[in-house]
Scaffold this motif. Structure first.
Motif, mmCIF file in Angstrom:
data_model
loop_
_atom_site.group_PDB
_atom_site.id
_atom_site.type_symbol
_atom_site.label_atom_id
_atom_site.label_comp_id
_atom_site.label_asym_id
_atom_site.label_seq_id
_atom_site.Cartn_x
_atom_site.Cartn_y
_atom_site.Cartn_z
ATOM 1 N N SER A 8 0.841 -1.205 0.000
ATOM 2 C CA SER A 8 0.000 0.000 0.000
ATOM 3 C C SER A 8 0.878 1.258 0.000
ATOM 4 C CB SER A 8 -0.878 0.011 1.246
ATOM 5 O OG SER A 8 -0.063 0.119 2.391
ATOM 6 N N ASP A 9 0.271 2.384 -0.357
ATOM 7 C CA ASP A 9 0.974 3.666 -0.329
ATOM 8 C C ASP A 9 1.572 3.908 1.044
ATOM 9 O OD1 ASP A 9 0.144 3.998 -2.873
ATOM 10 O OD2 ASP A 9 -1.338 5.575 -2.461
ATOM 11 N N GLU A 10 0.752 3.601 2.051
ATOM 12 C CA GLU A 10 1.180 3.888 3.419
ATOM 13 C C GLU A 10 2.419 3.067 3.778
ATOM 14 O OE1 GLU A 10 -0.755 3.154 7.712
ATOM 15 O OE2 GLU A 10 -1.955 4.363 6.327
ATOM 16 N N ASP A 11 2.402 1.781 3.434
ATOM 17 C CA ASP A 11 3.531 0.925 3.777
ATOM 18 C C ASP A 11 4.805 1.376 3.060
ATOM 19 O OD1 ASP A 11 2.153 -0.556 5.518
ATOM 20 O OD2 ASP A 11 1.938 -2.345 4.247
ATOM 21 N N ILE A 12 4.653 1.736 1.786
ATOM 22 C CA ILE A 12 5.843 2.163 1.045
ATOM 23 C C ILE A 12 6.374 3.468 1.614
ATOM 24 C CG2 ILE A 12 6.722 2.887 -1.214
ATOM 25 C CD1 ILE A 12 4.904 0.878 -2.509
ATOM 26 N N ALA A 13 5.473 4.383 1.911
ATOM 27 C CA ALA A 13 5.906 5.660 2.497
ATOM 28 C C ALA A 13 6.652 5.403 3.796
ATOM 29 C CB ALA A 13 4.695 6.548 2.736
ATOM 30 N N ALA A 14 6.119 4.492 4.607
ATOM 31 C CA ALA A 14 6.738 4.212 5.897
ATOM 32 C C ALA A 14 8.127 3.599 5.704
ATOM 33 C CB ALA A 14 5.847 3.268 6.700
ATOM 34 N N VAL A 15 8.214 2.622 4.810
ATOM 35 C CA VAL A 15 9.484 1.914 4.695
ATOM 36 C C VAL A 15 10.556 2.807 4.071
ATOM 37 C CG1 VAL A 15 9.264 0.773 2.432
ATOM 38 C CG2 VAL A 15 10.408 -0.393 4.303
ATOM 39 N N VAL A 16 10.148 3.651 3.118
ATOM 40 C CA VAL A 16 11.134 4.557 2.517
ATOM 41 C C VAL A 16 11.587 5.571 3.563
ATOM 42 C CG1 VAL A 16 11.516 6.325 0.761
ATOM 43 C CG2 VAL A 16 10.307 4.212 0.165
ATOM 44 N N THR A 17 10.660 6.062 4.370
ATOM 45 C CA THR A 17 11.031 6.966 5.463
ATOM 46 C C THR A 17 12.026 6.287 6.388
ATOM 47 O OG1 THR A 17 8.824 7.934 5.382
ATOM 48 C CG2 THR A 17 10.142 8.362 7.358
ATOM 49 N N TYR A 18 11.726 5.035 6.692
ATOM 50 C CA TYR A 18 12.617 4.285 7.582
ATOM 51 C C TYR A 18 14.012 4.165 6.979
ATOM 52 C CZ TYR A 18 14.499 0.434 10.351
ATOM 53 O OH TYR A 18 15.292 -0.345 11.142
ATOM 54 N N GLU A 19 14.056 3.780 5.684
ATOM 55 C CA GLU A 19 15.360 3.584 5.050
ATOM 56 C C GLU A 19 16.174 4.877 4.986
ATOM 57 O OE1 GLU A 19 14.005 -0.074 2.105
ATOM 58 O OE2 GLU A 19 14.386 1.897 1.261
ATOM 59 N N ARG A 20 15.457 5.994 4.901
ATOM 60 C CA ARG A 20 16.174 7.271 4.767
ATOM 61 C C ARG A 20 16.583 7.853 6.110
ATOM 62 N NH1 ARG A 20 15.986 8.768 -0.421
ATOM 63 N NH2 ARG A 20 16.554 10.955 -0.114
ATOM 64 N N ASN A 21 16.167 7.210 7.201
ATOM 65 C CA ASN A 21 16.490 7.780 8.502
ATOM 66 C C ASN A 21 17.133 6.803 9.471
ATOM 67 O OD1 ASN A 21 15.316 10.642 8.387
ATOM 68 N ND2 ASN A 21 13.648 9.363 7.587
ATOM 69 N N ALA A 22 17.086 5.509 9.138
ATOM 70 C CA ALA A 22 17.681 4.532 10.040
ATOM 71 C C ALA A 22 19.184 4.436 9.800
ATOM 72 C CB ALA A 22 17.023 3.173 9.829
ATOM 73 N N TRP A 23 19.853 3.732 10.621
ATOM 74 C CA TRP A 23 21.285 3.406 10.528
ATOM 75 C C TRP A 23 22.169 4.616 10.213
ATOM 76 C CZ3 TRP A 23 18.651 1.336 5.939
ATOM 77 C CH2 TRP A 23 17.805 0.265 6.250
ATOM 78 N N GLY A 24 21.789 5.766 10.721
ATOM 79 C CA GLY A 24 22.612 6.949 10.472
ATOM 80 C C GLY A 24 22.371 7.620 9.127
ATOM 81 N N ASN A 25 21.362 7.137 8.373
ATOM 82 C CA ASN A 25 20.990 7.836 7.123
ATOM 83 C C ASN A 25 20.119 9.032 7.502
ATOM 84 O OD1 ASN A 25 22.205 5.782 5.817
ATOM 85 N ND2 ASN A 25 20.366 4.988 4.815
ATOM 86 N N ASP A 26 20.615 9.948 8.243
ATOM 87 C CA ASP A 26 19.729 10.952 8.830
ATOM 88 C C ASP A 26 19.357 12.037 7.840
ATOM 89 O OD1 ASP A 26 19.795 9.611 11.255
ATOM 90 O OD2 ASP A 26 21.745 10.512 11.712
ATOM 91 N N THR A 27 18.569 11.657 6.827
ATOM 92 C CA THR A 27 18.177 12.687 5.854
ATOM 93 C C THR A 27 17.080 13.564 6.415
ATOM 94 O OG1 THR A 27 16.545 11.201 4.928
ATOM 95 C CG2 THR A 27 18.731 11.210 3.895
ATOM 96 N N GLY A 28 16.352 13.026 7.408
ATOM 97 C CA GLY A 28 15.244 13.796 7.953
ATOM 98 C C GLY A 28 14.009 13.815 7.060
#
Lengths: 395, 536, 289
Positions: free
Chosen positions: A363-383
């Motif tokens: 779903s849109d929501e799941d993809i939005a969540a996972v992309v947000t996660y990937e861009r902010n986890a493990w020190g990928n602090d894009t915000g």
């Protein structure tokens, strides 16, 4: 391929000695095909045994002749060999008899096959999608008015087995009951009903197989294959993917809970409530409680989705697995660079790699969540906080 | 025309072969080329065997102790590709090269220069294939069947694997053309087709199968190549193709391919058993017709490898029935071998031991094959260890044992030395016991529900896997011992061999001295009606 | 040149051409594989490999022609060559068989199945809703976009006529050779070569037209895939055949071949007729039906 250290070797030897010593004590030595839990599986078992005894019969005749000949017709006993070297009558006989045996076997085999191919009057249809390396089950349900009331979920290897099965994890497979044969969300079906599965795949060919149902069929991307079964007794039935589908082919088991009908109905209602597809009083599908979209929620949701959908290749640490060609996300150009490019690869995949197009699966929501996660986890602090609406726009 | 004269200098008289590496690289001699084929095949057998050892090592116990799953998949894939295209097929071509001209009274293969090329393509092909093991993204890992879409996910190894298969195909086709031309055109006067030794017969039919199906494999992998690199959609539903199309094309090649590996084995066994039973092959004509019938049937049974793809009912029934039919001519062969033994005067030298083990164990593989033919039951067996057990039974104690029988049978003819019967028997019993320990438990694993091509399994499968692995290691060691036996024979063995070699042997190859001279049958032998050395 | 037939079967000695060929294949395969993987200089490795292959083919055949003209090939050697050529052509037939098989499969099975026929009702309902496939098609997702299929009339028909005529001119040349009318041999061969290259040129023109005007590319779904695979490999074979005919023409011009010994000519003629027959199959199943 590195060899483990002395300690591991020792543990290994002990295990070898132990299992050799205790193997006679293990009562569950399985030698034969299961009779199974459906009428069809019983028939298949019967066919298998029929063939087995036919082979044993022929084997006894052929091998006895051979052994007798080896004993009696050796030079020490029979110094003068016979001169004959053909006999038409005998040759005709041993060409004809196998024909007759084949016909005797072919008739019941064809009969069973006809029954297996009869998909009429099934009670429940479930779409099953094989995905590297998990299964997705979609219950195709409608209410009396023809309104869609279906729901779906992913079924993946249980976390404990998954920890143990990592190479050189040092964990003991024997410590886990049903090691590699346990999932987080099993398929639930009612006993006594004709359940039809519509098999397909999202990436490569998989095969859905539960030995106790005697059904195995390939799940082929772009096509739908059908199988059906009617379980006669309640229980938990286990199987595995049976077509090589890449790295974790061994790690996408199948678990089916066959339960009494009332229990099944209750379970379905619960799932429908969770999915928000139940009819409210006015007949409209009740909308799920709207959730405020913020960083904290997206990260929490994103981690869940990531663990289920992404971690088998990109690893929970986001470091990927270079040896297998799975790139790291931690600090990567994609996950820290241009958002549009990141969305594109998640939605549309990367051709000829294991990176599939997730657009059609989530779903849109799941993809939005996972992309947000990937861009902010493990020190990928894009915000970056990606909104579900961004996904809809990028699709 | 001076260059011509130079190029073809000395064609009327035989000069000594070149020395050193140039002898082997430039040779046109069927014996030299046969030797190279056999040594190449032995090398691939050892490398492919090493891959198998890694597989069995990882499967010794549940849990992942040694390798990553990717690497495991690369091993299963490369093991199969090496054993099929690198070990068994070249070994048979090697035997054909060495023995067919000797057996039919020909001075050499029909097209000697092309013969050299057929061989020398193989090292090139396997260099291309094996080099992928050193790539970052690894070797191909989608099984030797290379099914799309999985195969299309292969990393940098992808085009290398495709072109390696193309090269193997070119080599096989040229080798097969050579065998056909030799058998059809080069027989000594009086050697009519129905007087030929069974090995020449089975190879004639094998060569026909090779020429018919290797190009089809080439077509299949070419479509993979264009699907990956040039945007075609043969195997993509979205463009109107079908992944299953590949499987049909592949198995149209693949099923005759398994007979390509086993028909020459039938030929060997049909030579060895009469020799040591001191009695003519029973039902020679029936043997020839049965071989031809098997070859014909091999073209109309391919989809039994894919009963689970969701074929229409009519397709499943058709392929089930045709597959069952194969057991008839195959049965005729087994019965004829036993009838050959019957009332014979047998002795049990190593070639005979391997041939008898072949008849026993190949028949077991045949039984599981008959079971697999039954489509409804195949839904249970398909892609499990039952299938693995089946095809290893027909290929290892089947084809490979026949190769070993042939090696011991003709080794004295090649080297001029007799091998040590004691060492040969040790090798036989060691192999025969370990191969059963290796593969028999796999039947149980498959029936109990263990899928194939998995690096880790549930604990209920642990015991049989352990036994299978122990058998595997023992069998692997036995083959290193085999190499020692060959080396020992080459270095002198237990004494000189006579031209006749075996008391009960017939056939033109036993009319020439041991070791066979570099050139044989310059003057073709004349075969008369009542010649004891041929079939009549 | 004297053609004293040798009694013994001619077994050539030590040749370096095969190993040159193997090295050529190795270099070609490594080059093209790296190139496809995006390697930058591997293109040149690939062409170097092709050059080695060309060197091998020219040298090897020159050897064979010299030996033939020197009279080393007796009838028995000719027999081996004949069997060799026949089975080589058979292997080519099977190669094309794989692609024809793919075409028939797509038309008879996969397209109808995607449209919901047979046991694939749900394939259509759940995955490719509304797809009603009919040939020609680029599949349910219309891969490669809308395209215009190739017509049977027009250029392909002219090409058919050209190839059929070339088959006839070649037969004329063959008969002339048997009757010893050398001028007619050369004329017939020259006409065949010209027609062969004309066919290749027209085919190339057709491709350009298809790519630029009709949006018919290799990526046009299963139609584009089968169309280009079949006609492309056929085109390659025509090109090779025309080159071989050119060599034969060169040989007849230098006075090679006799009325009773001209296997080189025959082999190429067989090959040309095979290429002809494949075209008829193509014209029927790819262009027409």
């Amino acid at each position: 391929m590195c060899f483990t250290k002395l300690k591991a070797a020792l543990r290994w030897l002990t295990a070898f000695a132990l299992s050799a010593a205790s193997s006679s004590a293990l009562a569950d030595y399985t030698l034969n095909m299961p009779k199974g839990a459906t009428d069809i599986s019983g028939e298949v078992y019967g066919l298998h045994m029929l063939l087995f005894w036919v082979c044993v019969g022929i084997g006894i005749v052929v091998f006895s002749a051979m052994i007798v000949s080896i004993i009696l017709h050796r030079r020490s006993r029979n110094p003068e060999p016979a001169k004959w070297h053909h006999n038409t009558t005998v040759e005709v006989i041993w060409t004809t008899i196998p024909f007759i045996i084949l016909i005797v076997v072919a008739i019941p085999a064809a009969r069973t096959l006809i029954k297996m191919e009869d998909f009429r009057q099934s009670d429940i249809s479930i779409k099953v999608t094989g995905i590297q390396w998990k299964w997705k089950y979609d219950y195709l349900l409608h209410d009396e008015n023809g309104q869609e009331r279906g729901f779906g979920f992913y079924s993946t290897l249980d976390a404990e087995s998954n920890r143990i099965r990592q190479t050189r994890s040092g964990l003991d497979p024997w410590s886990k009951e049903n090691y590699l044969l346990e999932v987080d969300n099993p398929l639930v079906v009612p006993v006594g009903k004709k359940v039809r599965l519509l098999l397909t795949a999202a990436d490569v060919i998989h095969a859905w197989w539960v030995p106790e149902f005697a059904v195995k069929k390939d799940a082929i991307p772009g096509y739908i294959n059908e199988i059906w079964f009617r379980v006669t007794k309640p229980g938990i039935y286990r199987g595995q993917c049976a077509e090589l589908c890449g790295r974790d082919h061994a790690f996408m088991p199948i678990v089916v809970h066959a339960v009494p009908e009332e229990e099944y109905e209750a379970w379905v209602r619960e799932q429908q409530e969770k999915a928000g597809v139940l009819a409210s009083a006015d007949g409209e599908a009740a909308a799920a409680e709207p959730q405020e979209w913020n960083m904290e929620y997206a990260m929490r949701q994103g981690e869940k989705v990531y663990t289920q959908m992404c971690a088998s290749c990109h690893m929970a640490t986001g470091e990927g697995l270079a040896a297998a060609g799975y790139p790291a996300l931690k600090g990567s150009a994609i996950a820290t660079g241009d958002l549009a490019a990141h969305l594109d690869i998640v939605l549309h995949g990367k051709p000829n790699t294991a990176m599939m197009a997730f657009g059609g699966l989530m779903s849109d929501e799941d993809i939005a969540a996972v992309v947000t996660y990937e861009r902010n986890a493990w020190g990928n602090d894009t915000g970056d906080l990606v909104e579900p609406s961004d996904i809809a726009a990028a699709r | 025309m001076s260059t011509t004269a130079e190029a073809i200098h000395g064609h009327d008289h035989h000069h000594a072969p070149l020395t050193g590496w140039r002898r082997w690289v430039f040779t046109t001699n069927h014996k030299d080329i046969g030797t190279m084929y056999l040594l190449f095949s032995l090398t691939m057998f050892i490398i492919g065997g090493a891959f198998a050892m890694i597989i069995r090592l990882e499967l010794f116990q549940p849990g992942m102790q040694f390798v990553q799953p990717d690497f495991f998949n690369q091993m299963t894939t490369m093991h199969a590709l090496l054993m099929v295209f690198g070990a068994v097929m070249p070994a048979w071509v090697g035997f054909a090269n060495w023995m067919i001209p000797l057996q039919i009274g020909a001075p050499d293969m029909a097209l000697p220069r092309m013969n050299n090329w057929s061989f020398w393509i193989l090292p090139a092909a396997f260099t291309v294939l094996l080099s992928t093991l050193f790539f970052d993204s690894g070797a191909p890992a989608s099984g030797w069947t290379m099914y799309p879409p999985l195969m299309l996910q292969t990393g940098d190894a992808f085009p290398f694997a495709i072109f390696a298969v193309h090269m193997m195909g070119i080599s096989s086709i040229m080798g097969a053309i050579n065998v056909i031309a030799t058998v059809l055109n080069m027989r000594a006067p009086g050697m009519s087709l129905l007087k030929m030794p069974m090995f020449a017969w089975t190879w004639l039919i094998t060569a026909y199968l090779l020429i018919a199906v290797m190009p089809v494999l080439a077509g299949a992998v070419t479509m993979l190549l264009t699907d990956r690199f040039f945007g075609t959609t043969f195997f993509t539903a979205a463009g109107g193709g079908d992944p299953v199309l590949y499987q049909h094309v592949f198995w149209f090649f693949g099923h005759p391919e398994v007979y390509i590996m086993i028909l020459p084995a039938f030929g060997i066994v049909s030579e060895v058993i009469p020799t040591f039973a001191r009695k003519k092959l029973f039902g020679y004509h029936a043997m020839v017709y049965a071989t031809a019938a098997i070859a014909f049937l091999s073209f109309i049974v391919w989809a039994h490898h894919m009963f689970t793809v969701g074929m229409p009912f009519s397709g499943e029934v058709f392929f089930m029935f045709t597959t069952m039919l194969i057991s008839v001519p195959t049965g005729v062969k087994v019965f004829n071998w036993i009838a050959t033994m019957w009332k014979g005067s047998m002795t049990f030298e190593t070639p005979m031991l391997f041939a008898l083990a072949f008849v026993f164990l190949f028949t077991i593989g045949g039984f599981s094959g008959l079971m697999l033919a039954i489509a409804p039951a195949d839904f249970q067996y398909h892609d499990t260890y039952f299938v693995v057990a089946h095809f290893h039974y027909v290929l290892v104690p089947g084809a490979v044992f026949a190769l070993m029988a042939a090696t011991y049978y003709w080794l004295p003819k090649w080297t001029g030395n007799m091998y040590s019967e004691k060492l040969g028997r040790i090798h036989f019993w060691w192999s025969a016991i370990s191969v059963n320990l290796l593969f028999f438990p796999q039947h149980f694993l498959g029936l109990a529900g263990m899928p194939r091509r998995i690096p880790d399994y549930s604990t209920q499968f642990a015991d049989f896997n352990m036994w299978s692995s122990i058998g595997g290691f023992a069998f692997g060691l036995a083959q290193l011992f085999f190499i020692y036996v060959i080396w020992h024979t080459y270095r002198g063995g237990v004494g000189k061999a006579t031209a006749q070699v075996w008391e009960g042997a017939h056939g033109l190859e036993f009319r020439v001295p041991s070791p066979a001279p570099h050139h044989t049958w310059d003057e073709p032998p004349v075969i008369r009606e009542d010649d004891q050395d041929v079939h009549s | 040149m004297a053609h004293a037939q040798h009694d013994k079967y001619y077994v050539p000695h030590d040749s370096h051409w095969p190993i040159v060929g193997s090295v050529g294949l190795l270099v070609t395969a490594l080059g093209v594989s790296n190139w496809l993987n995006g390697g930058s200089i591997s293109k040149f490795v690939f062409f170097a490999g092709l050059a080695i292959m060309a060197y091998m083919i020219i040298g090897w055949f020159r050897n064979v022609i010299q030996e033939s003209e020197a009279g080393y090939y007796n009838e028995k050697v000719g027999g081996s060559f004949r069997w060799g050529m026949i089975w080589f052509i058979f292997s080519e037939v099977m190669f094309f068989g794989a692609f024809f098989g793919a075409l028939f499969y797509a038309r008879q099975y996969s397209i109808p199945w995607l449209s919901g026929e047979g046991n694939n009702f749900f394939t259509n309902i759940l995955l490719w809703t509304g797809f009603e496939g009919s040939w020609p098609t680029a599949g349910p997702a219309e891969i490669g976009g809308e395209f215009e299929p190739m017509e049977a009339l027009g250029l392909p028909m002219w090409n058919t006529l050209i190839l059929l005529t070339s088959g006839m001119t070649l037969t004329v040349a063959h008969h002339a050779l048997l009757e010893g009318r050398r001028t007619m041999v050369n004329l017939g061969l020259a006409a065949t070569v010209a027609l062969g290259f004309l066919f290749v040129c027209l085919q190339a023109y057709e491709y350009v037209h298809a790519y630029t005007e009709m949006n018919l590319t290799m990526g046009s779904g299963i139609y584009g895939s089968t169309f280009y695979m079949l006609t492309g490999f056929h085109g390659v074979h025509v090109t090779v055949g025309a080159i071989m005919l050119t060599v034969i023409l060169g040989r007849t011009l230098s006075g090679h071949f006799t009325t009773d010994n001209h296997f080189g000519f025959e082999a190429v003629a067989w090959y040309w007729h095979f290429v002809d027959v494949v075209w008829l199959g193509l014209y029927l199943f790819v262009y027409w039906l």
